[in-house]
Design an enzyme around this catalytic site. Structure first.
Site, PDB file in Angstrom:
ATOM      1  N   TYR A   1       0.854  -1.200   0.000  1.00 53.62           N
ATOM      2  CA  TYR A   1       0.000   0.000   0.000  1.00 53.62           C
ATOM      3  C   TYR A   1       0.877   1.232   0.000  1.00 53.62           C
ATOM      4  CZ  TYR A   1       0.964   0.849   4.954  1.00 53.62           C
ATOM      5  OH  TYR A   1       1.584   1.104   6.146  1.00 53.62           O
ATOM      6  N   CYS A   2       0.235   2.400  -0.235  1.00 56.53           N
ATOM      7  CA  CYS A   2       0.974   3.649  -0.181  1.00 56.53           C
ATOM      8  C   CYS A   2       0.075   4.726   0.428  1.00 56.53           C
ATOM      9  CB  CYS A   2       1.505   4.045  -1.555  1.00 56.53           C
ATOM     10  SG  CYS A   2       0.253   4.028  -2.836  1.00 56.53           S
ATOM     11  N   ARG A   3       0.029   5.924  -0.188  1.00 52.78           N
ATOM     12  CA  ARG A   3      -0.694   7.012   0.471  1.00 52.78           C
ATOM     13  C   ARG A   3      -2.197   6.872   0.387  1.00 52.78           C
ATOM     14  NH1 ARG A   3       3.292  11.724  -1.832  1.00 52.78           N
ATOM     15  NH2 ARG A   3       4.852  11.553  -0.194  1.00 52.78           N
TER      16      ARG A   3
END
Lengths: 228, 228
Positions: free
Chosen positions: A184-186
């Site tokens: 995942y990221c932002r």
DNA sequence: GCCATATTCAAGAACTTTCGCGAATATGCG
DNA sequence: CGCATATTCGCGAAAGTTCTTGAATATGGC
């Protein structure tokens, strides 16, 4: 109570005032730059020049936008020396942003178009909190956080391993072949996780994207961990 | 994937486009009249002149505002003869409005001020879905819908009895003394339920306000009933 | 066909928002 | 103190929003 009945215009005046007051919040959100700043501040507190550089606008402009957001209580500011550290005001703001994106994507085709033009045809990945919980219940699955380390340190999903893109590229993160990876990221509009997944697959690893960030996780009632 | 790395400006251009596209939704909400229209349309479908009269604006102006809302997918329109029946687009819109009010009230003091100035010091009543479910679980409690009958017919809380203000005033609604009453109306910014509670108490009945309407109920995942 | 009615369109005046630019303020450090 | 740096302020031009007014369009009934 009595006066409420006497004058329709009094009623109208207050109604107008009330709705106008509520409308100040969407007015603060009604600007692309401010939405981007709010997304950035949902990851971790940042200074004015910091967000200005990341969003590609001037410092003065960023300062003005941040003040607009602060005036509506969407962000909070803490001053330390000459620096102003801005941060998203809390879970209510995350929830508002989540619902906003939901409406924007479902209703306005141009959002989906812009998304598609930016990201190209990407596989959807895991998009729901429940989907994430399911995937992570498997002991063979490792959760990777593709954001810069400072953001990981400020808040990350429980059990996630910090794996910033740079570190992944230079092979500094240990990645056993026996695991399946969820990255995942932002949040949904961030490409870090897409790039990380591509990178892992090039190396023959099993990797999927989780299209949620810590802000969406918190909005859904989840808890996050921090370093230090 | 390759081209994503080639040009920072390409990335920036699409990011700007994406955020600008999302920003069109809050832009549509960033007007007091449009928020009021959306609240009205959350109760039941209405024609242009209908909402214009209720909101105290001209028909042409209402038409323009409704078109702005429609362009963002916040309302839908169905044309029957010379009439245009507008309605709120669905649960996602209700959820967005709920979160919007939550942020506006918690963050912006002027919203609370305007609310207070309008309503005077009113007791909070039951404000949460859970609170409502608890109150309604009691067999001695009756649920009254203080809105106009057309809105009750379009959608009302399960088990609610239609009790429009006019009908209550003229004593057309049977109200046994053995019951406790919970009254709701359009939502937190509507006064119908407040007035109904005052009326019932003048008659020595036990009455409380539920500060939620069908839209908030649906937003929280509840189901509603309709007549016919 | 013709009229009444519901809605939408078009143009313009008043007002607000945005953004760059340069200046002002304020903090910390030597 | 004087300087470097972070942030904010003020101004002005360009662009966008809002509301009014009067006209245009479109539908249904006579």
């Amino acid at each position: 109570m009595a006066e409420r009945r006497t004058s329709g215009s009094r009623k109208r005046r207050f109604k107008d005032e009330l709705y106008a007051a509520v409308a100040r919040v969407p007015a603060a959100l009604a600007n692309g730059h401010r939405l981007e700043l709010l997304d950035l501040l949902s990851q971790r507190p940042r200074t004015v020049q910091d967000v200005a550089a990341e969003a590609g606008i001037t410092v003065a402009n960023a300062s003005q936008h941040l003040q607009v957001l602060a005036r509506c209580g969407l962000v909070a500011v803490e001053r330390r020396g000459t620096f102003a550290h801005y941060r998203a005001a809390g879970p209510a703001v995350y929830r508002l942003l989540v619902e906003l994106r939901a409406v924007a994507e479902s209703a306005d085709a141009s959002v989906a178009d812009a998304e598609q033009a930016y990201f190209g045809p990407r596989e959807p990945g895991i998009r729901t909190i429940d989907g994430a919980r399911d995937a992570l219940a498997d002991a063979h699955t490792a959760l990777l956080d593709a954001r810069p380390r400072e953001e990981y340190e400020a808040a990350h999903l429980p059990g996630a391993i910090s794996a910033p893109l740079d570190a992944l590229r230079s092979g500094k993160v240990a990645l056993p072949r026996s695991k399946q990876y969820v990255v995942y990221c932002r949040g949904p509009y961030c490409v870090f996780a897409d790039e990380a997944v591509a990178l892992l697959r090039e190396r023959g690893l099993d990797a999927r994207r989780l299209s949620l960030g810590p802000a969406e996780w918190v909005a859904a009632g989840g808890d996050v961990q921090r370093v230090g």
